[in-house]
Structures are given as C-alpha cells and as structure tokens.
Design a protein around this motif. Structure first.
Motif, PDB file in Angstrom:
ATOM      1  N   ILE A   1      -6.406  42.092  -2.429  1.00 16.27           N
ATOM      2  CA  ILE A   1      -5.062  41.761  -2.897  1.00 16.27           C
ATOM      3  C   ILE A   1      -4.612  42.678  -4.025  1.00 16.27           C
ATOM      4  O   ILE A   1      -3.473  42.612  -4.475  1.00 16.27           O
TER       5      ILE A   1
ATOM      6  N   SER B   1       1.345  36.375   3.317  1.00  8.27           N
ATOM      7  CA  SER B   1       0.099  36.123   4.041  1.00  8.27           C
ATOM      8  C   SER B   1      -0.217  34.643   4.199  1.00  8.27           C
ATOM      9  O   SER B   1      -0.876  34.243   5.163  1.00  8.27           O
TER      10      SER B   1
ATOM     11  N   SER C   1       0.746  40.420   0.621  1.00  8.74           N
ATOM     12  CA  SER C   1       0.298  39.217  -0.080  1.00  8.74           C
ATOM     13  C   SER C   1       1.382  38.155  -0.211  1.00  8.74           C
ATOM     14  O   SER C   1       1.085  36.956  -0.203  1.00  8.74           O
TER      15      SER C   1
ATOM     16  N   ARG D   1      -4.930  43.935   2.954  1.00  4.30           N
ATOM     17  CA  ARG D   1      -3.505  43.606   2.857  1.00  4.30           C
ATOM     18  C   ARG D   1      -2.716  44.870   2.517  1.00  4.30           C
ATOM     19  O   ARG D   1      -3.068  45.612   1.595  1.00  4.30           O
TER      20      ARG D   1
END
Length: 574
Positions: free
Chosen positions: A154, A131, A128, A183
């Motif tokens: 997330i 990203s 995260s 993620r």
C-alpha cells in the motif's frame, strides 16, 4: 529511466534481454524494484497471464516472462519448477491481472496449498482507495485459507520490507504459496531504497536428542517397523540420509504420493508409494506394522492416500507443529527439518548398533517375495495384447522404453494416477512428481513445463486422460512457443473412467461423461508432433519418436486408444 538494449538472443527462446544500467539511474518504480529483488533471490523467469505491469518490468530487467494460456497453467508450471528445485533454494513465481485474473488463479493456488508447494504469487491490485469497495475481489480475504502468508503493498517505500517478509515465509516452515498484492497506486511511486533489501535466511530446526533416542529405541524394539517418507524428504534433499538410515536399521520404506522418488523404488527395502492404489508390499507392511515413523510428512488424511490402521505406535517428523497429533495420536514428535532429523537418527542408530543390523537380510527377502507375488498377479494385464490397449500394458511399455534416471514423469487426476503410480518405479530424486491432495484435472501439462524449465536435459512426460487434456491442452502451445518441449501421453478411452459406476443412468441414457476427439490432431495444430497409437506394439516406437522430437526442440503428444480398466492395485488392511 535509462536502459541498454543488448539485443542478446537466447538460442531457443528468441527474445531480447534488456538490462538496466544501475549506475545511470537512482529512481525506479515498484515493479522495477520487485524485479530487482526477484533477481537477487535467484528467480530466472516469471510465469504469467495475461496482463500485469510486472510483466513489462520483468522483460526490461532481464527476468524472462512466459505467458500461459490460462492462469492455472502458469501456476502449475511455477508449481512444477518449485517441486524440482526447492531443495536447491529455487522456487516458482506467478503474476496475473487483478480482478478476474486473481479470481481465476484460485484453483491453482488451492492445489499448491494442499500439496505444500512454495510459490510466490504476485497479483495486480486495485488502487488503495477502491480496493475495499465491493464488488472488488479482495485477495487477502479470499485467499486467507489457501496461502501461508498474504499482504498488500500500500506504500512503495514498504516494498523491500514486504518482499523480505514474503520470501521469509516462502523459505521457512511448512511449504506453501504466499501472496503479495501489488496495488497500482503504490507501485507507481518512485523508489530509491531497493538496495536496502536483505535476503531472509532459511532457518532449519531440529528435534531434541532425547526424542531422537526415544525414536530409535522404539524402532529397535519393534517387530515390524515401517518408514513412511513424505515430500519433506525431497524438499530437504535427504534421500541419501533416508537410504542410510533404512539400511542401518533394516526398516522397509514406503513413500507418500508427493514423496514418490524420495526413496529409490528399486532398493531391496522399498515398498513403493502410497496413493489410494499402491504395490502389494505397501498394504502388507502397513497392515502388519507395529511402529511407524513418518519422516518429512504431515500424516494428513486424504482421499488420494491410504489411512494408517489403528493401533500403531507413531513417531512423527515434520517441520510444522500443527501436524503433530493432527490426524493420529503421536507417541514421539520430532519437530524439525527432515535432513537434520535424519542426521541425528543416523548418529543415534550408529552409536547403538554400528552396522550389526544392516547384515540382516530377512526383511529384504520378505519384500522381494511379496513383489514377486504382486508382479505375477498383474502379469496378464501388464502384458495384455488387447485392442483397445489396456492401460497397464501402456505403463509396462513406458517402463521398458524410458530411461528412468533421465525422465521426469507425472500422472494426472483420476484413473491415470491410480494405474501408473504403483507400476512406474521412481528412481532418483525428482524423477516423478506425485501430486493430488486435491485433484484438478489437467495439472500434468503445466507441471511438466515447469519441470522442463528446471531440467532442460530431462525427458519430461505427463500421463493423462482425455478429460484432463480438455482442461489444459492448449498449454501444449505454451511449451512449443516457450521452447520447453514436453511429451504428453493421453489415454483416449472416450469416457471419464469410473463415472459409469456412480452415475449409471446419466452415462447410459444421455452419454454424460463420454467424449470424442483426435488429440493428436489438436497437438499438431498447436505446433507439436501428434502420434496416434492403436496397438500395443506401437507404444515403444511412438515413445522413441517423442523422445527424438523433444531432443530436437519439438513437443509431442501420443494419442493412445485405450480401454476403460476398473481393476486397481488395492488390498485389504484388516
């Protein structure tokens, strides 16, 4: 985390199933949680390429991963599986690597979006904290126009909620791909709330009874009504209802290309399927119709379909409100599931007419006459003894050889689609996969691997050109390795059909678009049975050899030396 190695070997797949002992563990990571949810939702296998932590988690959890030779191949297989089984509540799932993997997946997902195919897309994602840092490829942003729902995990504790939202989007409304990015930092977290997951329901809507009455009234007063059946008939499992309604009202039926096999094309009221080529009856009834009812269709205009002529009274059934009056003015809108809508139409038609209209045979007699004229017009090509082989003779021999009820056929892009679509009769639901609002070459191989996963007992055949094989041919090896034997028929005419018309200098002077090669040799090298076909009389025996090979667990490829044919089943609409 504790696992039990059961070492149970599948008869044809030869892989180890490892099942998690739920009663011996309380914690799992995000990938394990997603596997458990997928299993609860009835997913049985995972299309993938090349690396994603979900692949290992799937293997440990007993969800079979199948690695394809490219991202698009895996998506195409998930696509084919969904087309076959969505009406039974089963859909395909695909996962890939982040970055280049999700970038390479764009074309396959775009095809599924255009063709309204439900696929669960689970790409790997960056942590995260990076990203949103360029040049990282952001799936949510870049896929926003070709997915019906998209999000990112997330926080591990949100996985059950996010999967519920993703599956609800997958099950409801206009079918299409949904994307949930995984993620890595969130997926690595330990979880203990997977039992909180509640499977979302499929919600079916229906039109009002007053609109249903208006639709039946308009059809009953029409001089030349036509039913336009779309892919929604197949997804809703409404083929019997469509047949009954057509018979009660004595209305001829055409289907869209994706809707092909939604109505038995041997039926006396069947006109055929409308690609940009179609049987003569499609063109004749569209031209003369005054009232047109679309069932389970978007009425989307496409280069690979036939536009509706002006001046028609349109009744439109779709499960997507955005379709109504999108392309054409709609007189009566029937928003709802195709099967639910047909049940209401049948009830209203029976209340008005009973079986009185069904005794009138004038329409079916007129359709039979046009079919005879059409078959007579095309007889010379369908029975051609030319060498190289005429493509229409190839289609004719396929029709004589295969059992249509136990065969799943698909075309590929270009001339193969335009040549087989009108002349290959689809019979039972799912016996033909029609595709192509956008036309990615090579789609047929992946589709048939997915179809074979759905129906292992069927003879699964893709009909493609040599250029299409070049785009996706290595996934023949995937069919071999995964134990899903399919048959590929390659029209090997040494060129890209029709391109000499719009790039004549490039073709004549530089040979642009011409290609060479022995595709049977390639197939043999990939573990399939390669068969060369050079004469018309060799086609039938070659297909039977392919069927036998498939029955024995071996994929097959027919390398058919064909000529370029520029005549197509097209007729004027004005």
């Amino acid at each position: 985390m504790i696992y039990l190695d059961l070492k149970k070997y599948s008869n044809s797949k030869n892989f180890i199933k490892i099942v998690r002992l739920n009663d011996l563990e309380d914690k799992m990571n995000g990938y394990d949680a997603i596997v458990e949810i997928l299993k609860k939702e009835g997913f049985e296998w995972l299309a993938c390429f090349p690396a994603n932590p979900l692949i290992e988690a799937a293997g440990k959890g007993g969800l079979r991963p199948i690695v394809f030779r490219q991202e698009r191949g895996g998506i195409m297989a998930a696509d084919g599986y969904s087309r076959m089984l969505a009406r039974e509540g089963k859909r395909g799932v695909f996962c890939c690597q982040g970055g280049p993997g999700v970038e390479n997946s764009f074309g396959g997902i775009a095809q599924a979006w255009a063709d309204s195919v439900p696929i669960l897309f689970l790409p790997d994602g960056s942590a995260s904290n990076v990203s949103d840092v360029k040049p990282h490829f952001n799936p949510q942003t870049n896929y926003s126009e070709i997915t019906k729902w998209r999000s990112s995990i997330i926080n591990g504790s949100d996985i059950t909620k996010q999967m519920r939202r993703a599956l609800s989007a997958l099950k409801n409304g206009r079918p299409g791909p949904v994307l949930l990015e995984m993620r890595r930092d969130a997926m690595a977290q330990e979880l203990d709330n997977v039992d909180d997951y509640k499977s979302p329901n499929q919600i079916l809507s229906s039109p009002s009874k007053s609109d249903i009455k208006d639709a039946v009234d308009a059809l009953s007063k029409a001089k030349n009504p036509v039913i336009w059946g779309g892919q929604g008939i197949l997804y809703a499992g409404a083929t019997e209802e469509l047949k009954l309604f057509a018979e009660i009202m004595q209305i001829p039926v055409l289907t869209t290309m994706p809707g092909k096999s939604g109505f038995d094309e041997r039926h006396p009221l069947a006109l055929g399927a409308a690609n940009r080529t179609a049987p003569k009856g499609v063109w004749a009834w569209l031209k003369e119709s005054d009232v047109l009812i679309g069932l389970g269709t978007s009425f989307s205009k496409t280069n690979y379909g036939i536009d509706i002529p002006e001046g028609k009274f349109l009744i439109h059934n779709t499960n997507n409100i955005e379709d109504i009056s999108k392309e054409y003015p709609t007189e009566v809108g029937l928003l709802g599931d195709a099967k639910v809508t047909l049940d209401l139409l049948i009830e209203e038609a029976k209340s008005q007419f009973g079986d009185s209209r069904s005794k009138d045979t004038k329409t079916s007699e007129a359709i039979a006459q046009v079919k005879k004229e059409w078959n007579d017009e095309w007889s010379s090509l369908l029975n051609s003894s030319d060498i190289p082989i005429n493509p229409y003779r190839l289609v004719s021999e396929i029709n004589k050889t295969v059992d249509h009820e136990n065969t799943i056929m698909t075309h590929d892009a270009g001339h193969p689609r335009d040549q087989i679509m009108p002349f290959y009769p689809a019979t039972v639901p799912g016996s033909y996969i029609g595709w192509g609002k956008t036309t990615h070459l090579g789609y047929g191989i992946g589709l048939m691997i997915g179809a074979k996963m759905a129906h292992p007992d069927k003879f699964c055949v893709n009909f493609m050109g040599d250029a299409a094989f070049g785009m996706a041919g290595l996934d023949i090896e995937t069919s071999v390795r995964s134990g899903n034997p399919i048959t590929t028929i390659v029209l090997n005419n040494g060129t890209m059909g029709g391109y000499n018309h719009h790039q004549p200098t490039a073709m004549e002077v530089f040979g642009a678009g011409n290609m060479t090669g022995s595709y049977s040799t390639v197939a043999t090298g990939l573990g399939a049975l390669g068969i060369d076909v050079e004469k018309p009389e060799e086609i039938g025996p070659a297909i039977k050899k392919a069927q036998e090979a498939n029955s024995n667990g071996q994929s097959a490829l027919l390398d058919v030396k064909t000529q370029q044919e520029d005549k197509f089943s097209q007729y004027p609409l004005n």
